[in-house]
Design a protein around this motif. Structure first.
Motif, PDB file in Angstrom:
ATOM      1  N   LEU A   1       0.825  -1.206   0.000  1.00 11.59           N
ATOM      2  CA  LEU A   1       0.000   0.000   0.000  1.00 11.59           C
ATOM      3  C   LEU A   1       0.863   1.262   0.000  1.00 11.59           C
ATOM      4  O   LEU A   1       0.463   2.304  -0.522  1.00 11.59           O
ATOM      5  N   PHE A   2       2.062   1.174   0.566  1.00  8.15           N
ATOM      6  CA  PHE A   2       2.929   2.342   0.740  1.00  8.15           C
ATOM      7  C   PHE A   2       3.859   2.583  -0.452  1.00  8.15           C
ATOM      8  O   PHE A   2       4.582   3.578  -0.472  1.00  8.15           O
ATOM      9  N   THR A   3       3.872   1.691  -1.408  1.00  8.12           N
ATOM     10  CA  THR A   3       4.806   1.828  -2.521  1.00  8.12           C
ATOM     11  C   THR A   3       4.377   2.954  -3.464  1.00  8.12           C
ATOM     12  O   THR A   3       3.205   3.233  -3.636  1.00  8.12           O
ATOM     13  N   TYR A   4       5.357   3.580  -4.049  1.00  9.84           N
ATOM     14  CA  TYR A   4       5.116   4.678  -4.976  1.00  9.84           C
ATOM     15  C   TYR A   4       6.239   4.692  -5.994  1.00  9.84           C
ATOM     16  O   TYR A   4       7.204   3.923  -5.898  1.00  9.84           O
ATOM     17  N   HIS A   5       6.145   5.558  -6.980  1.00  9.31           N
ATOM     18  CA  HIS A   5       7.243   5.675  -7.930  1.00  9.31           C
ATOM     19  C   HIS A   5       7.462   7.125  -8.317  1.00  9.31           C
ATOM     20  O   HIS A   5       6.610   7.990  -8.117  1.00  9.31           O
ATOM     21  N   SER A   6       8.640   7.374  -8.851  1.00  8.73           N
ATOM     22  CA  SER A   6       8.977   8.709  -9.321  1.00  8.73           C
ATOM     23  C   SER A   6       8.298   8.968 -10.654  1.00  8.73           C
ATOM     24  O   SER A   6       8.095   8.050 -11.453  1.00  8.73           O
ATOM     25  N   LYS A   7       7.946  10.215 -10.893  1.00  4.59           N
ATOM     26  CA  LYS A   7       7.338  10.562 -12.182  1.00  4.59           C
ATOM     27  C   LYS A   7       8.340  10.402 -13.328  1.00  4.59           C
ATOM     28  O   LYS A   7       7.959  10.288 -14.486  1.00  4.59           O
ATOM     29  N   LEU A   8       9.634  10.392 -12.973  1.00  9.56           N
ATOM     30  CA  LEU A   8      10.665  10.245 -14.003  1.00  9.56           C
ATOM     31  C   LEU A   8      10.876   8.779 -14.379  1.00  9.56           C
ATOM     32  O   LEU A   8      11.261   8.477 -15.507  1.00  9.56           O
ATOM     33  N   GLU A   9      10.658   7.885 -13.435  1.00 15.53           N
ATOM     34  CA  GLU A   9      10.834   6.447 -13.689  1.00 15.53           C
ATOM     35  C   GLU A   9       9.602   5.732 -13.174  1.00 15.53           C
ATOM     36  O   GLU A   9       9.552   5.257 -12.045  1.00 15.53           O
ATOM     37  N   LYS A  10       8.595   5.636 -14.039  1.00 15.48           N
ATOM     38  CA  LYS A  10       7.268   5.207 -13.615  1.00 15.48           C
ATOM     39  C   LYS A  10       7.133   3.711 -13.391  1.00 15.48           C
ATOM     40  O   LYS A  10       6.096   3.253 -12.921  1.00 15.48           O
ATOM     41  N   ASP A  11       8.161   2.933 -13.732  1.00 16.07           N
ATOM     42  CA  ASP A  11       8.033   1.490 -13.537  1.00 16.07           C
ATOM     43  C   ASP A  11       9.033   0.970 -12.512  1.00 16.07           C
ATOM     44  O   ASP A  11       9.309  -0.212 -12.458  1.00 16.07           O
TER      45      ASP A  11
ATOM     46  N   LYS B   1      16.549   7.439  14.362  1.00 19.78           N
ATOM     47  CA  LYS B   1      16.504   8.735  13.664  1.00 19.78           C
ATOM     48  C   LYS B   1      17.026   8.566  12.239  1.00 19.78           C
ATOM     49  O   LYS B   1      17.932   9.259  11.790  1.00 19.78           O
ATOM     50  N   GLN B   2      16.402   7.642  11.535  1.00 15.49           N
ATOM     51  CA  GLN B   2      16.906   7.255  10.222  1.00 15.49           C
ATOM     52  C   GLN B   2      15.784   6.959   9.236  1.00 15.49           C
ATOM     53  O   GLN B   2      14.811   6.291   9.568  1.00 15.49           O
ATOM     54  N   PHE B   3      15.929   7.516   8.030  1.00 12.54           N
ATOM     55  CA  PHE B   3      15.038   7.170   6.930  1.00 12.54           C
ATOM     56  C   PHE B   3      15.593   5.955   6.198  1.00 12.54           C
ATOM     57  O   PHE B   3      16.808   5.743   6.154  1.00 12.54           O
ATOM     58  N   GLY B   4      14.691   5.172   5.613  1.00 11.04           N
ATOM     59  CA  GLY B   4      15.095   4.065   4.758  1.00 11.04           C
ATOM     60  C   GLY B   4      14.281   4.087   3.478  1.00 11.04           C
ATOM     61  O   GLY B   4      13.094   4.440   3.508  1.00 11.04           O
ATOM     62  N   LYS B   5      14.916   3.766   2.366  1.00 11.40           N
ATOM     63  CA  LYS B   5      14.193   3.677   1.100  1.00 11.40           C
ATOM     64  C   LYS B   5      14.523   2.350   0.433  1.00 11.40           C
ATOM     65  O   LYS B   5      15.686   1.951   0.372  1.00 11.40           O
ATOM     66  N   LEU B   6      13.495   1.671  -0.032  1.00 10.48           N
ATOM     67  CA  LEU B   6      13.693   0.488  -0.856  1.00 10.48           C
ATOM     68  C   LEU B   6      13.500   0.920  -2.305  1.00 10.48           C
ATOM     69  O   LEU B   6      12.469   1.488  -2.653  1.00 10.48           O
ATOM     70  N   HIS B   7      14.494   0.658  -3.137  1.00 10.41           N
ATOM     71  CA  HIS B   7      14.452   1.076  -4.531  1.00 10.41           C
ATOM     72  C   HIS B   7      14.239  -0.120  -5.461  1.00 10.41           C
ATOM     73  O   HIS B   7      14.698  -1.227  -5.183  1.00 10.41           O
TER      74      HIS B   7
ATOM     75  N   PRO C   1      20.616   9.228   7.647  1.00 11.27           N
ATOM     76  CA  PRO C   1      20.362   9.888   8.931  1.00 11.27           C
ATOM     77  C   PRO C   1      19.345  11.010   8.733  1.00 11.27           C
ATOM     78  O   PRO C   1      19.292  11.632   7.674  1.00 11.27           O
ATOM     79  N   LEU C   2      18.542  11.264   9.751  1.00  9.05           N
ATOM     80  CA  LEU C   2      17.482  12.262   9.662  1.00  9.05           C
ATOM     81  C   LEU C   2      18.002  13.608   9.166  1.00  9.05           C
ATOM     82  O   LEU C   2      17.374  14.258   8.317  1.00  9.05           O
ATOM     83  N   ASP C   3      19.162  14.034   9.661  1.00  5.14           N
ATOM     84  CA  ASP C   3      19.676  15.360   9.302  1.00  5.14           C
ATOM     85  C   ASP C   3      20.369  15.391   7.944  1.00  5.14           C
ATOM     86  O   ASP C   3      20.814  16.450   7.494  1.00  5.14           O
ATOM     87  N   LYS C   4      20.464  14.243   7.266  1.00  7.01           N
ATOM     88  CA  LYS C   4      21.108  14.189   5.949  1.00  7.01           C
ATOM     89  C   LYS C   4      20.098  13.923   4.830  1.00  7.01           C
ATOM     90  O   LYS C   4      20.479  13.773   3.666  1.00  7.01           O
ATOM     91  N   PHE C   5      18.835  13.865   5.189  1.00  3.53           N
ATOM     92  CA  PHE C   5      17.791  13.518   4.220  1.00  3.53           C
ATOM     93  C   PHE C   5      16.880  14.725   4.031  1.00  3.53           C
ATOM     94  O   PHE C   5      16.317  15.243   4.998  1.00  3.53           O
ATOM     95  N   HIS C   6      16.724  15.166   2.780  1.00  5.77           N
ATOM     96  CA  HIS C   6      15.879  16.326   2.486  1.00  5.77           C
ATOM     97  C   HIS C   6      14.489  15.866   2.048  1.00  5.77           C
ATOM     98  O   HIS C   6      14.326  14.764   1.508  1.00  5.77           O
ATOM     99  N   PHE C   7      13.512  16.722   2.264  1.00  2.00           N
ATOM    100  CA  PHE C   7      12.136  16.385   1.879  1.00  2.00           C
ATOM    101  C   PHE C   7      12.054  15.963   0.414  1.00  2.00           C
ATOM    102  O   PHE C   7      11.383  14.985   0.080  1.00  2.00           O
ATOM    103  N   TYR C   8      12.742  16.668  -0.464  1.00  4.58           N
ATOM    104  CA  TYR C   8      12.656  16.356  -1.888  1.00  4.58           C
ATOM    105  C   TYR C   8      13.313  15.017  -2.241  1.00  4.58           C
ATOM    106  O   TYR C   8      13.081  14.476  -3.316  1.00  4.58           O
ATOM    107  N   SER C   9      14.138  14.493  -1.315  1.00  2.00           N
ATOM    108  CA  SER C   9      14.767  13.183  -1.562  1.00  2.00           C
ATOM    109  C   SER C   9      13.736  12.060  -1.586  1.00  2.00           C
ATOM    110  O   SER C   9      14.002  10.970  -2.103  1.00  2.00           O
ATOM    111  N   ILE C  10      12.550  12.334  -1.019  1.00  2.00           N
ATOM    112  CA  ILE C  10      11.481  11.337  -1.033  1.00  2.00           C
ATOM    113  C   ILE C  10      11.145  10.934  -2.463  1.00  2.00           C
ATOM    114  O   ILE C  10      10.871   9.767  -2.757  1.00  2.00           O
ATOM    115  N   PHE C  11      11.191  11.899  -3.364  1.00  4.52           N
ATOM    116  CA  PHE C  11      10.735  11.662  -4.736  1.00  4.52           C
ATOM    117  C   PHE C  11      11.871  11.327  -5.696  1.00  4.52           C
ATOM    118  O   PHE C  11      11.633  11.068  -6.867  1.00  4.52           O
TER     119      PHE C  11
END
Length: 399
Positions: A168-178, A190-196, A214-224
Motif C-alpha cells: 500500500l505504501f509503494t510509490y514511484h517517481s514521475k521520471l521512472e514510472k516502472d 533517527k533514520q530514513f530508509g528507502k527500498l528502490h 540519517p534524519l539530518d542528511k535527508f531532504h524532503f525532496y529526496s522522497i521523490f
C-alpha cells in the motif's frame, strides 16, 4: 495526540520545543484543553514512562481517535515535524482538515502544493488506507505515507518480506514510472530508509535495493528522487528455478493452472520459459508471474494456429473473470498513479511480440506467429530459462 486547543482557541502543540515541562505544568494548572476535532475536554499527560501527549477522558467518543498511538509513533511525528521545520517549510502538526474531516500527522505547505503526511506504525485495513488517500486527493492534498521502520522485515541481503499491507505504501517517481519505491522512518535510530526498484518474487517476498539516511542528511525532496539500480539476472533465474523445483504446497491459483496442464499431459513445473518473466507493471498482479502468464499462454496462444488472431479485450475480460473468482489476485497500489493490472497483461502480450511468439501493429489485435514448445524435462527448462533474453526488460531495470 500532540495538539490541543484552549477555550480561547489557542493551539498548544507539544511539538514546539519552547514548551518545557515546567511551562506545561503551569499551563495545566490554569487552562483546560480541548480536542480540535470533537471539542471535548482532553487531559495533558506529562508522565515519565510515555511521551507527553493529550488524551481524551474515559467514555469519550471522538471520530479522530489518536489515543492508541505508541511512543514510537508519537516520537516519530515530533521528529518529522522538527525535520521539516529545520528545512524552513510551513508545517503543522496534527492539523485538522475540516472539509476532508481528516487529520494527517503533518500538513506541509510548499509553494502551491500542500502535502498530507501520514506516519503509519501499525497495520490498518486497505479500505481505510484507500479512504484516507482518496479523500486527500479529492480536496487537492498530496498524500505521502511513511511506513514505520518497525513494520519492515528484512529477510536477508536484498530480500524483504513485503505483504499486501507494505505494498500500500509503494510509490514511484514521475521520471521512472516502472521502478517502485517504499519510504520508511525509524524514530529510534533517527533514520530514513528507502527500498528502490522493488521486484516481487512471490506473494510476500521481494528483492530491493535498500539505502538508509540519517534524519539530518535527508531532504524532503529526496522522497521523490529515483535511483537507477539494476536487478541482477541471476535473481530472476534463481526464482524460476525455485518455481520449477520446490513446489511443496500449491496455492489456489497454482492448482488452477496445474489442472489446465494436466488435461494436456504437462506437469506444472515444465511451464514454458516464455512464462514467468518480469514484464513492465507486473507488480500490479500479486499472483506469481509464472502462473498468470502460463494461463495466458494456455488459454489464448497454445490452442491457436500460427496466423490466427485474438483481441486484447478478450484477454482482459477473461483475466478479470478469474480475478473475480479470487483465483488470481491483484495488488492494491493507491499511491501508484500510472499503470494497472490491465496494462501489466497487455505488456506481457507485447513482450511475446518481442520474442516472435506474437505480432501486433496496434497493441490491441494480436496474431500468433509461432508455436510454444514445452520443455521435456527440468534440465531443458532451466537451460531455456537461461537462454531467455532477459536484457529485453530494461523497463524493469534488470541487467
Amino acid at each position: 495526540m500532540l495538539v490541543a486547543i484552549t477555550k480561547q482557541g489557542t493551539i498548544i502543540s507539544l511539538g514546539d520545543k519552547f514548551l518545557d515541562k515546567q511551562k506545561l505544568l503551569k499551563l495545566r494548572e490554569v487552562k483546560k484543553f480541548y480536542c480540535p476535532v470533537c471539542k471535548q475536554e482532553v487531559v495533558l499527560k506529562l508522565g515519565t514512562k510515555l511521551s507527553w501527549h493529550f488524551a481524551h477522558k474515559k467514555n469519550s467518543r471522538c471520530h479522530e481517535e489518536l489515543e492508541g498511538e505508541t511512543v514510537y509513533h508519537i516520537n516519530g511525528k515530533k521528529l518529522l515535524y522538527e525535520w521539516l521545520k529545520i528545512q524552513g517549510f510551513d508545517v503543522h502538526l496534527e492539523a485538522y482538515i475540516k472539509e476532508a474531516k481528516q487529520r494527517p500527522d503533518l500538513l506541509v505547505h510548499i509553494e502551491k502544493n500542500t502535502f498530507a503526511i501520514e506516519f503509519q506504525c501499525a497495520k490498518i485495513s486497505p479500505e481505510l488506507f484507500l479512504k484516507r488517500t482518496n479523500t486527500y486527493r479529492t480536496y487537492n492534498y498530496i498524500p505521502i505515507w511513511i511506513l514505520g521502520g518497525n513494520q519492515l522485515t528484512r529477510d536477508k541481503g536484498n530480500f524483504f518480506k513485503l505483504n499486501s499491507f507494505h505494498w500500500l505504501f509503494t510509490y514511484h517517481s514521475k521520471l521512472e514510472k516502472d521502478r517502485v519505491q517504499l519510504l520508511t522512518f525509524c524514530p529510534q535510530n533517527k533514520q530514513f530508509g528507502k527500498l528502490h526498484n522493488i521486484t516481487p518474487l512471490s506473494v510476500n517476498r521481494s528483492f530491493a535495493f535498500p539505502t538508509f539516511f540519517p534524519l539530518d542528511k535527508f531532504h524532503f525532496y529526496s522522497i521523490f528522487k529515483p535511483h537507477s539500480y539494476l536487478v541482477p539476472k541471476e535473481i530472476w533465474y534463481r526464482t524460476k528455478s525455485f518455481w520449477r523445483q520446490h513446489r511443496l504446497r500449491l496455492s489456489q491459483s497454482e492448482q488452477y493452472v496445474r489442472d489446465l496442464y494436466i488435461r494436456k499431459g504437462h506437469p506444472l513445473w515444465l511451464f514454458p520459459s516464455e512464462a514467468g518473466v518480469p514484464s513492465p507493471s507486473y507488480y500490479f498482479i500479486e499472483t506469481p508471474t509464472y502462473i498468470w502468464q502460463s494461463w495466458i499462454l494456455e488459454t489464448f496462444v497454445v490452442n491457436r494456429n500460427p496466423g490466427e488472431r485474438f483481441h486484447f479485450t478478450i484477454v482482459k475480460r477473461a483475466f478479470h473473470t478469474v480475478v473475480q473468482k479470487a483465483i488470481f489476485r491483484i495488488r492494491t497500489l493507491p499511491l501508484i498513479e500510472f499503470g494497472s493490472w490491465e496494462i501489466a497483461v497487455q505488456n506481457y502480450l507485447l513482450f511475446l511480440c518481442t520474442i516472435n511468439v506474437l505480432t501486433t501493429t496496434d497493441g490491441q489485435l494480436f496474431v500468433k506467429k509461432k508455436d510454444i514448445v514445452y520443455p521435456k524435462n527440468i534440465e531443458q527448462a532451466l537451460i531455456e530459462d537461461k537462454q531467455l533474453v532477459v536484457d529485453r526488460f530494461k523497463e524493469r531495470g534488470i541487467k
